[in-house]
Scaffold this motif. Structure first.
Motif, PDB file in Angstrom:
ATOM      1  N   ARG A 133       0.819  -1.220   0.000  1.00 17.05           N
ATOM      2  CA  ARG A 133       0.000   0.000   0.000  1.00 17.05           C
ATOM      3  C   ARG A 133       0.852   1.269   0.000  1.00 17.05           C
ATOM      4  O   ARG A 133       0.456   2.282  -0.558  1.00 17.05           O
ATOM      5  CB  ARG A 133      -0.956   0.004   1.189  1.00 17.05           C
ATOM      6  CG  ARG A 133      -2.179  -0.885   0.983  1.00 17.05           C
ATOM      7  CD  ARG A 133      -3.237  -0.666   2.039  1.00 17.05           C
ATOM      8  NE  ARG A 133      -2.857  -1.135   3.362  1.00 17.05           N
ATOM      9  CZ  ARG A 133      -2.910  -2.414   3.765  1.00 17.05           C
ATOM     10  NH1 ARG A 133      -3.314  -3.342   2.945  1.00 17.05           N
ATOM     11  NH2 ARG A 133      -2.561  -2.749   4.974  1.00 17.05           N
ATOM     12  N   SER A 134       2.027   1.196   0.618  1.00 15.22           N
ATOM     13  CA  SER A 134       2.889   2.378   0.668  1.00 15.22           C
ATOM     14  C   SER A 134       3.778   2.487  -0.571  1.00 15.22           C
ATOM     15  O   SER A 134       4.532   3.451  -0.699  1.00 15.22           O
ATOM     16  CB  SER A 134       3.740   2.363   1.938  1.00 15.22           C
ATOM     17  OG  SER A 134       4.721   1.347   1.865  1.00 15.22           O
ATOM     18  N   GLY A 135       3.712   1.491  -1.461  1.00 14.19           N
ATOM     19  CA  GLY A 135       4.493   1.539  -2.691  1.00 14.19           C
ATOM     20  C   GLY A 135       5.907   0.995  -2.565  1.00 14.19           C
ATOM     21  O   GLY A 135       6.696   1.110  -3.498  1.00 14.19           O
ATOM     22  N   ASP A 136       6.231   0.387  -1.436  1.00 10.93           N
ATOM     23  CA  ASP A 136       7.567  -0.190  -1.241  1.00 10.93           C
ATOM     24  C   ASP A 136       7.532  -1.657  -1.696  1.00 10.93           C
ATOM     25  O   ASP A 136       7.441  -2.583  -0.897  1.00 10.93           O
ATOM     26  CB  ASP A 136       7.974  -0.078   0.230  1.00 10.93           C
ATOM     27  CG  ASP A 136       9.418  -0.472   0.477  1.00 10.93           C
ATOM     28  OD1 ASP A 136      10.085  -0.966  -0.465  1.00 10.93           O
ATOM     29  OD2 ASP A 136       9.879  -0.298   1.621  1.00 10.93           O
ATOM     30  N   TYR A 137       7.604  -1.844  -3.010  1.00  9.15           N
ATOM     31  CA  TYR A 137       7.414  -3.167  -3.596  1.00  9.15           C
ATOM     32  C   TYR A 137       8.523  -4.171  -3.259  1.00  9.15           C
ATOM     33  O   TYR A 137       8.219  -5.330  -2.970  1.00  9.15           O
ATOM     34  CB  TYR A 137       7.213  -3.048  -5.108  1.00  9.15           C
ATOM     35  CG  TYR A 137       6.016  -2.183  -5.436  1.00  9.15           C
ATOM     36  CD1 TYR A 137       4.739  -2.529  -5.009  1.00  9.15           C
ATOM     37  CD2 TYR A 137       6.165  -0.982  -6.131  1.00  9.15           C
ATOM     38  CE1 TYR A 137       3.641  -1.725  -5.270  1.00  9.15           C
ATOM     39  CE2 TYR A 137       5.084  -0.172  -6.404  1.00  9.15           C
ATOM     40  CZ  TYR A 137       3.819  -0.549  -5.972  1.00  9.15           C
ATOM     41  OH  TYR A 137       2.736   0.242  -6.225  1.00  9.15           O
ATOM     42  N   PRO A 138       9.798  -3.754  -3.232  1.00  6.36           N
ATOM     43  CA  PRO A 138      10.836  -4.730  -2.838  1.00  6.36           C
ATOM     44  C   PRO A 138      10.626  -5.234  -1.399  1.00  6.36           C
ATOM     45  O   PRO A 138      10.757  -6.427  -1.135  1.00  6.36           O
ATOM     46  CB  PRO A 138      12.144  -3.949  -2.973  1.00  6.36           C
ATOM     47  CG  PRO A 138      11.838  -2.858  -3.959  1.00  6.36           C
ATOM     48  CD  PRO A 138      10.397  -2.498  -3.713  1.00  6.36           C
ATOM     49  N   ALA A 140       7.782  -5.296   0.200  1.00  8.32           N
ATOM     50  CA  ALA A 140       6.563  -6.120   0.186  1.00  8.32           C
ATOM     51  C   ALA A 140       6.895  -7.536  -0.268  1.00  8.32           C
ATOM     52  O   ALA A 140       6.430  -8.516   0.328  1.00  8.32           O
ATOM     53  CB  ALA A 140       5.514  -5.496  -0.726  1.00  8.32           C
ATOM     54  N   ARG A 141       7.715  -7.646  -1.322  1.00  3.95           N
ATOM     55  CA  ARG A 141       8.081  -8.967  -1.822  1.00  3.95           C
ATOM     56  C   ARG A 141       8.819  -9.759  -0.734  1.00  3.95           C
ATOM     57  O   ARG A 141       8.525 -10.931  -0.502  1.00  3.95           O
ATOM     58  CB  ARG A 141       8.957  -8.839  -3.068  1.00  3.95           C
ATOM     59  CG  ARG A 141       9.289 -10.210  -3.690  1.00  3.95           C
ATOM     60  CD  ARG A 141      10.234 -10.140  -4.860  1.00  3.95           C
ATOM     61  NE  ARG A 141      11.525  -9.652  -4.399  1.00  3.95           N
ATOM     62  CZ  ARG A 141      12.177  -8.616  -4.928  1.00  3.95           C
ATOM     63  NH1 ARG A 141      11.667  -7.959  -5.948  1.00  3.95           N
ATOM     64  NH2 ARG A 141      13.332  -8.227  -4.442  1.00  3.95           N
ATOM     65  N   ASP A 142       9.752  -9.101  -0.039  1.00  4.82           N
ATOM     66  CA  ASP A 142      10.502  -9.776   1.027  1.00  4.82           C
ATOM     67  C   ASP A 142       9.571 -10.294   2.121  1.00  4.82           C
ATOM     68  O   ASP A 142       9.718 -11.431   2.582  1.00  4.82           O
ATOM     69  CB  ASP A 142      11.532  -8.833   1.652  1.00  4.82           C
ATOM     70  CG  ASP A 142      12.663  -8.473   0.706  1.00  4.82           C
ATOM     71  OD1 ASP A 142      12.854  -9.186  -0.309  1.00  4.82           O
ATOM     72  OD2 ASP A 142      13.350  -7.472   0.979  1.00  4.82           O
ATOM     73  N   LYS A 143       8.633  -9.464   2.526  1.00  7.58           N
ATOM     74  CA  LYS A 143       7.711  -9.853   3.607  1.00  7.58           C
ATOM     75  C   LYS A 143       6.788 -10.979   3.165  1.00  7.58           C
ATOM     76  O   LYS A 143       6.541 -11.935   3.901  1.00  7.58           O
ATOM     77  CB  LYS A 143       6.859  -8.675   4.071  1.00  7.58           C
ATOM     78  CG  LYS A 143       7.514  -7.509   4.789  1.00  7.58           C
ATOM     79  CD  LYS A 143       8.943  -7.573   5.038  1.00  7.58           C
ATOM     80  CE  LYS A 143       9.508  -6.277   5.557  1.00  7.58           C
ATOM     81  NZ  LYS A 143      10.860  -6.034   5.126  1.00  7.58           N
ATOM     82  N   LEU A 144       6.259 -10.872   1.950  1.00  7.92           N
ATOM     83  CA  LEU A 144       5.333 -11.893   1.460  1.00  7.92           C
ATOM     84  C   LEU A 144       6.060 -13.210   1.172  1.00  7.92           C
ATOM     85  O   LEU A 144       5.471 -14.282   1.314  1.00  7.92           O
ATOM     86  CB  LEU A 144       4.574 -11.375   0.245  1.00  7.92           C
ATOM     87  CG  LEU A 144       3.625 -10.205   0.581  1.00  7.92           C
ATOM     88  CD1 LEU A 144       3.041  -9.597  -0.687  1.00  7.92           C
ATOM     89  CD2 LEU A 144       2.530 -10.626   1.538  1.00  7.92           C
ATOM     90  N   GLU A 145       7.352 -13.139   0.820  1.00  9.77           N
ATOM     91  CA  GLU A 145       8.135 -14.365   0.672  1.00  9.77           C
ATOM     92  C   GLU A 145       8.251 -15.099   2.005  1.00  9.77           C
ATOM     93  O   GLU A 145       8.309 -16.322   2.038  1.00  9.77           O
ATOM     94  CB  GLU A 145       9.529 -14.062   0.114  1.00  9.77           C
ATOM     95  CG  GLU A 145       9.551 -13.832  -1.373  1.00  9.77           C
ATOM     96  CD  GLU A 145      10.948 -13.487  -1.901  1.00  9.77           C
ATOM     97  OE1 GLU A 145      11.900 -13.335  -1.095  1.00  9.77           O
ATOM     98  OE2 GLU A 145      11.068 -13.354  -3.132  1.00  9.77           O
ATOM     99  N   MET A 146       8.291 -14.345   3.101  1.00  7.18           N
ATOM    100  CA  MET A 146       8.336 -14.976   4.428  1.00  7.18           C
ATOM    101  C   MET A 146       7.061 -15.784   4.677  1.00  7.18           C
ATOM    102  O   MET A 146       7.101 -16.793   5.381  1.00  7.18           O
ATOM    103  CB  MET A 146       8.544 -13.928   5.524  1.00  7.18           C
ATOM    104  CG  MET A 146       9.918 -13.277   5.490  1.00  7.18           C
ATOM    105  SD  MET A 146      11.292 -14.456   5.618  1.00  7.18           S
ATOM    106  CE  MET A 146      11.072 -15.035   7.289  1.00  7.18           C
TER     107      MET A 146
END
Length: 155
Positions: A133-138, A140-146
């Motif tokens: 939502r804040s536009g920090d896509y890298p 976001a990817r790291d967190k969702l990979e967890m």
């Protein structure tokens, strides 16, 4: 009562008093008293460990992690934290680490969650979507990979 139980009861009562006092005395520095509380909890944990009471050691570890988090929070956020003993209720514990995440303390939320031996999947997912939502896509990817790694461990 055995010494560990006495120390733990003292800490539970002191925690309630501190949390009540924070609302009444917002200008006071509670860092020192929280440090004393942490040291007494560590001594209680040692007492339980020497007696081989593993469930009390785990409970005390949750309390220690919680107090360490409280020591790092600004007073305005500390005033919203529940008393230590209420963390034994699963719903309160869950709400506490979700609240930490929502207040932008994700590392503290993950720490409390994992110390309490809870699955952090929901935290990683929520944190990942906050990053999206804040536009920090890298990030976001790291967190969702967890989330994917967490699912692998749970299978």
């Amino acid at each position: 009562s055995p010494p560990g139980d006495v120390l733990l009861a003292l800490c539970e009562n002191l925690s309630e008093t501190i949390m009540e006092s924070i609302a009444l005395e917002p200008d006071r520095n509670f860092s020192h008293i929280l440090g004393v509380l942490e040291n007494v909890l560590k001594e209680a944990r040692n007492c339980f460990g020497r007696r081989g009471i593993s469930n009390k050691v785990e409970e005390t570890n949750i309390f220690i992690a919680y107090i360490q988090i409280c020591r790092r929070l600004p007073l305005t956020d500390l005033a919203l934290m529940p008393p230590m003993k209420s963390l034994l209720k699963s719903e309160t514990l869950h709400n506490t680490y979700m609240s930490l995440l929502d207040k932008q303390y994700p590392q503290m939320a993950i720490s409390l969650c994992t110390t309490a031996r809870r699955d952090p999947l929901g935290l990683w997912r929520r944190w990942g979507f906050q990053c999206l939502r804040s536009g920090d896509y890298p990030a976001a990817r790291d967190k969702l990979e967890m989330c994917l790694k967490s699912k692998q461990y749970n299978q």
